[in-house]
Design an enzyme around this catalytic site. Sequence first.
Site, short mmCIF file in Angstrom:
data_model
loop_
_atom_site.label_atom_id
_atom_site.label_comp_id
_atom_site.label_asym_id
_atom_site.label_seq_id
_atom_site.Cartn_x
_atom_site.Cartn_y
_atom_site.Cartn_z
N LYS A 150 30.24 74.82 -2.45
CA LYS A 150 30.83 73.64 -1.80
C LYS A 150 31.12 73.90 -0.31
CE LYS A 150 35.81 74.04 -2.67
NZ LYS A 150 36.25 74.26 -1.30
N VAL B 242 44.19 79.25 -6.66
CA VAL B 242 44.82 79.68 -5.41
C VAL B 242 46.33 79.47 -5.43
CG1 VAL B 242 45.01 79.06 -2.97
CG2 VAL B 242 42.78 79.50 -3.96
N ARG C 15 39.66 86.55 -3.89
CA ARG C 15 38.51 86.39 -4.80
C ARG C 15 39.03 86.32 -6.22
NH1 ARG C 15 36.06 91.96 -3.48
NH2 ARG C 15 38.30 92.27 -3.29
N GLU C 16 38.48 85.40 -7.00
CA GLU C 16 38.86 85.36 -8.41
C GLU C 16 38.48 86.70 -9.04
OE1 GLU C 16 37.07 81.88 -10.14
OE2 GLU C 16 38.06 80.60 -8.66
N LYS D 99 49.34 71.64 -17.80
CA LYS D 99 49.31 72.95 -17.13
C LYS D 99 50.73 73.46 -16.89
CE LYS D 99 45.87 73.79 -14.03
NZ LYS D 99 45.13 73.72 -12.77
N THR E 38 39.35 70.88 -3.01
CA THR E 38 38.58 70.12 -2.01
C THR E 38 37.11 70.15 -2.42
OG1 THR E 38 38.54 72.18 -0.69
CG2 THR E 38 40.13 70.51 -0.04
N PHE F 263 28.11 92.51 -1.00
CA PHE F 263 27.38 91.23 -1.10
C PHE F 263 25.89 91.42 -0.87
CE2 PHE F 263 31.63 89.86 -1.01
CZ PHE F 263 31.66 88.65 -1.66
N CYS G 180 33.68 78.14 -4.55
CA CYS G 180 33.79 78.19 -3.08
C CYS G 180 32.45 78.13 -2.34
CB CYS G 180 34.56 79.43 -2.66
SG CYS G 180 36.29 79.34 -3.17
N1 LIG Z 1 39.23 79.51 -6.35
C1 LIG Z 1 39.09 80.38 -5.35
O1 LIG Z 1 38.67 81.52 -5.56
C2 LIG Z 1 39.46 80.00 -3.94
C3 LIG Z 1 39.55 81.00 -2.95
C4 LIG Z 1 39.91 80.65 -1.66
C5 LIG Z 1 40.13 79.31 -1.34
N2 LIG Z 1 40.01 78.34 -2.30
C6 LIG Z 1 40.29 76.95 -1.93
O2 LIG Z 1 41.60 76.61 -2.39
C7 LIG Z 1 41.64 75.23 -2.83
C8 LIG Z 1 42.09 75.16 -4.28
O3 LIG Z 1 41.11 75.81 -5.08
P1 LIG Z 1 41.40 76.18 -6.60
O4 LIG Z 1 40.21 76.93 -7.08
O5 LIG Z 1 42.74 76.78 -6.71
O6 LIG Z 1 41.42 74.70 -7.24
P2 LIG Z 1 41.86 74.28 -8.71
O7 LIG Z 1 41.02 73.11 -9.05
O8 LIG Z 1 41.90 75.46 -9.61
O9 LIG Z 1 43.38 73.80 -8.52
C9 LIG Z 1 43.76 72.66 -7.83
C10 LIG Z 1 45.04 72.12 -8.48
O10 LIG Z 1 45.57 71.06 -7.69
C11 LIG Z 1 46.14 70.11 -8.56
N3 LIG Z 1 46.35 68.84 -7.86
C12 LIG Z 1 45.42 67.98 -7.40
N4 LIG Z 1 46.03 66.91 -6.83
C13 LIG Z 1 47.36 67.12 -6.92
C14 LIG Z 1 48.51 66.39 -6.51
N5 LIG Z 1 48.41 65.20 -5.91
N6 LIG Z 1 49.71 66.91 -6.74
C15 LIG Z 1 49.83 68.09 -7.39
N7 LIG Z 1 48.80 68.83 -7.81
C16 LIG Z 1 47.58 68.35 -7.57
C17 LIG Z 1 45.15 70.05 -9.71
O11 LIG Z 1 45.73 69.46 -10.87
C18 LIG Z 1 44.80 71.52 -9.88
O12 LIG Z 1 45.64 72.15 -10.82
C19 LIG Z 1 40.22 74.70 -2.57
O13 LIG Z 1 40.19 74.08 -1.31
C20 LIG Z 1 39.36 75.94 -2.57
O14 LIG Z 1 38.20 75.79 -1.81
C21 LIG Z 1 39.70 78.66 -3.59
#
Ligand SMILES: NC(=O)c1ccc[n+]([C@@H]2O[C@H](COP(=O)([O-])OP(=O)(O)OC[C@H]3O[C@@H](n4cnc5c(N)ncnc54)[C@H](O)[C@@H]3O)[C@@H](O)[C@H]2O)c1
Length: 432
Positions: A266, A11, A154-155, A35, A86, A252, A263
């Site tokens: 969880k 995200v 969406r990924e 990263k 999260t 869907f 997503c």
């Molecule tokens: N992946 C999806 O498709 C998607 C879509 C919509 C919403 N979300 C939500 O967005 C949020 C992030 O999801 P994601 O898939 O991008 O997660 P992810 O695990 O890919 O990325 C999270 C990043 O945060 C970093 N991080 C953690 N603690 C940190 C800190 N203290 N300082 C700096 N960086 C830190 C991690 O190293 C990691 O790179 C989640 O709450 C998820 O539910 C995800």
Amino acid sequence: MKICIIGTGYVGLVSGTCFAELGNNVICVDKDKEKINKLNQGIVPIYEPGLEEIIKRNSRTKSLKFSTDISLSIKVSNIIFICVGTPTNKITKKADLKYIFNVTNIIKNNLNKYKLIITKSTVPVMTGDKIERILNIRKNKNKFDVISNPEFLREGEAIRDFLYPDRVVIGTSSSKANNIMRNLYLPIIKKKNRYFHTSRRAAELIKYASNAFLATKISYINEISNLCEKSNIDIKEVSTGIGLDERIGDRFLRAGPGYGGSCFPKDTKALVSTAKKFNTELSIVNSVIRFNDNRHKFLISKITKIMNNKLKNKRITFLGVTFKAGTDDMRESPSLKIIPSLIRKGSLIKYCDPSGIKKEFNKFKNINYCSNIKEACKNSDLLIIHTEWNEFKQLNFKNLVKKKKFKIYDMRNLYSPTKMKKSKISYFCIGR
Ligand SMILES: NC(=O)c1ccc[n+]([C@@H]2O[C@H](COP(=O)([O-])OP(=O)(O)OC[C@H]3O[C@@H](n4cnc5c(N)ncnc54)[C@H](O)[C@@H]3O)[C@@H](O)[C@H]2O)c1
């Protein structure tokens, strides 16, 4: 605008890159040094179509930067997006907010001027209230507003979803913050009225309620597909028939191995936990979770039946292992439950996935990655089409598999059972 994105994952990286593309100055920060190093060398750590090109373009003009210096990046920015993970807490099943509050404490110590603090991460109702309480020390008075701006991308389709969103949801009671947010999103919302301003708690709930609704659609059609399988009805025809009703819609509604990813699993669990906190039972969402959690058992017993109870030393090929096409994300992919179970039963697994080899299978014996489809299928007894990548949609199986008697289990209903029958291929699918 000067934007700091904290958490450069799926995200954060996509949002930061797109905000830079829209003309803002963006710094994406992460605590993961490797990263950030990669990104600074032009290497994109995730598989997301189209992303690399936009990152390169905006890195060249310096409107997109990557850093591990979180404090400095916060200080030089006016808008801070929290995009950290999260995940589900394994014991409580609640959303684990340790990364969110860790970041909040760093922000607390670096509020040198007025800033918007925005949660883009999916967070439970009232998380914004807690963030506000943490930030609200005397030296920070009037220096911030906390806003909820859940992300719906969406990924696999992330760039398009971000730049052409169905809606942008902004939760805040501050009109100053709302005006800044509206301006920030103006380039992507001006054509249609897609900006929805609401309360912060409502914004937080909208994200969970949306994901739970979509997860419900998936589990619902999977449950109906079980009935189709028993009653000799084609689920594809049923899905089409249902989806033509505009009140329902056809998206869907594809039967398959169940929902996965970072997503839906969880977020459905976290929503139930939130409801419990407010003494409310979400019986529908609970059933959806239970059904999906058990979906792999149904699939494994079907595989066992297809193989006439003989799984030991059988060569099984997985075409695709990610939870859906267009992503390298393995989180909660159904393959993570099905493959280990087949290995325990003595099967020999090969897999091919366009997004590459998966570290998740390193700990298992008898599983091998093949970079090309032909190599993966050559000596197979059973091909399992697990993920609907385009690469798997038009295969000539008789050319690919050397064995005379091989079987196919198509978990995505990509092929026509009638055509397979004509070609004398032993073909099984979902709900047909
Ligand atoms: N992946 C999806 O498709 C998607 C879509 C919509 C919403 N979300 C939500 O967005 C949020 C992030 O999801 P994601 O898939 O991008 O997660 P992810 O695990 O890919 O990325 C999270 C990043 O945060 C970093 N991080 C953690 N603690 C940190 C800190 N203290 N300082 C700096 N960086 C830190 C991690 O190293 C990691 O790179 C989640 O709450 C998820 O539910 C995800």
